[in-house]
Design a protein around this motif. Structure first.
Motif, PDB file in Angstrom:
ATOM      1  N   ASN A   9      19.030 143.656 -55.012  1.00  0.00           N
ATOM      2  CA  ASN A   9      19.225 144.591 -56.129  1.00  0.00           C
ATOM      3  C   ASN A   9      20.644 145.139 -56.165  1.00  0.00           C
ATOM      4  N   VAL A  10      21.609 144.193 -56.210  1.00  0.00           N
ATOM      5  CA  VAL A  10      23.009 144.593 -56.245  1.00  0.00           C
ATOM      6  C   VAL A  10      23.757 143.713 -57.242  1.00  0.00           C
ATOM      7  N   LEU A  36      27.242 148.327 -55.065  1.00  0.00           N
ATOM      8  CA  LEU A  36      26.350 149.478 -55.173  1.00  0.00           C
ATOM      9  C   LEU A  36      27.144 150.706 -55.618  1.00  0.00           C
ATOM     10  N   THR A  37      26.450 151.679 -56.153  1.00  0.00           N
ATOM     11  CA  THR A  37      27.079 152.975 -56.402  1.00  0.00           C
ATOM     12  C   THR A  37      26.991 153.781 -55.109  1.00  0.00           C
ATOM     13  N   ASP A  57      25.670 156.650 -54.774  1.00  0.00           N
ATOM     14  CA  ASP A  57      24.324 157.231 -54.709  1.00  0.00           C
ATOM     15  C   ASP A  57      23.323 156.206 -54.195  1.00  0.00           C
ATOM     16  N   GLU A  58      23.438 154.970 -54.678  1.00  0.00           N
ATOM     17  CA  GLU A  58      22.525 153.922 -54.217  1.00  0.00           C
ATOM     18  C   GLU A  58      22.703 153.664 -52.727  1.00  0.00           C
ATOM     19  N   LYS A  82      21.090 156.488 -50.711  1.00  0.00           N
ATOM     20  CA  LYS A  82      19.627 156.380 -50.689  1.00  0.00           C
ATOM     21  C   LYS A  82      19.173 155.296 -49.713  1.00  0.00           C
ATOM     22  N   ARG A  83      19.867 154.173 -49.719  1.00  0.00           N
ATOM     23  CA  ARG A  83      19.498 153.092 -48.799  1.00  0.00           C
ATOM     24  C   ARG A  83      19.717 153.501 -47.351  1.00  0.00           C
ATOM     25  N   ARG A 142      32.279 149.579 -54.035  1.00  0.00           N
ATOM     26  CA  ARG A 142      31.359 150.629 -54.475  1.00  0.00           C
ATOM     27  C   ARG A 142      31.837 151.144 -55.826  1.00  0.00           C
TER      28      ARG A 142
END
Length: 211
Positions: free
Chosen positions: A21-22, A28-29, A31-32, A35-36, A83
């Motif tokens: 999911n990238v 990634l952002t 924020d993402e 979260k990960r 990022r």
């Protein structure tokens, strides 16, 4: 992912990015990534011999044990990560699964990765300290290879540059697995490219007795 970016990648690479999911072009952002990291862990590996800091200070000889010396040589300091669509250097412990990374000559690979694109003529990476392979891995055109081109946390880029995606970090890397199973440092060939498991990314083979 844009059409032009998609055309640069093989079907297997596109499927991997979808699974992670990238977006290849933006990464990634922040924020993402945060979260990960909360859901998984920081990108750190426990050394072969774990001891409190004060014990290591009292017994500095622990750091001279061969496995500890070999472990220190494989530790990355930082990583160049895409990022929010921009390349930025972060501490290597900040890498998360799915991060798009840029590796260049002299870099220590900061995670288990799949190479998406070689941005030089040839990419040579020494993974001897992790897999026991005598010769460096040579990657030329990963987009044209039906198999995913994999590198491991602790590998040293000897020549060339590439863009890769992190598939495993910290305790889930091949190096961490070898340490837990008492197969580090390798005394023989633990893994070769043709022995890699396409799904898990690691497949240790028992060609030699590992002490």
């Amino acid at each position: 992912m844009s059409k032009s970016a998609t055309q640069q990648l093989s079907e297997a690479q596109q499927a991997l990015l979808k699974e992670l999911n990238v977006n290849f072009k933006t990464g990634l952002t922040n924020d993402e990534a945060s979260k990960r990291r909360e859901q998984e862990t920081f990108n750190r590996i426990d050394p072969p011999i774990k001891c409190p800091g004060w014990v290591c200070c009292l017994l500095p000889c622990i750091k001279s044990i061969p496995s500890m010396k070999a472990f220190r040589q494989l530790q990355p300091e930082d990583a160049e990560i895409r990022r929010n669509g921009k390349w930025t250097r972060y501490d290597a412990s900040s890498v998360v699964r799915g991060d798009v990374l840029r590796l260049e000559e002299g870099d220590v690979v900061p995670a288990d990765v799949v190479v998406l694109k070689v941005t030089s003529h040839d990419l040579l990476v020494d993974v001897h300290g992790i897999t026991g392979e005598e010769k460096p891995r040579v990657i030329v055109s990963p987009q044209e290879d039906p198999d995913l081109a994999k590198l491991y946390y602790g590998g040293l880029v000897l020549q060339g540059s590439c863009i890769a995606v992190a598939t495993a970090i910290g305790p889930n890397t091949l190096l961490a697995t070898c340490i837990r199973e008492g197969k580090f440092p390798p005394t023989g060939v633990l893994l070769e490219p043709q022995d890699e498991d396409a799904e898990q990314g690691i497949s240790l083979i028992s060609r030699t007795t590992i002490s």
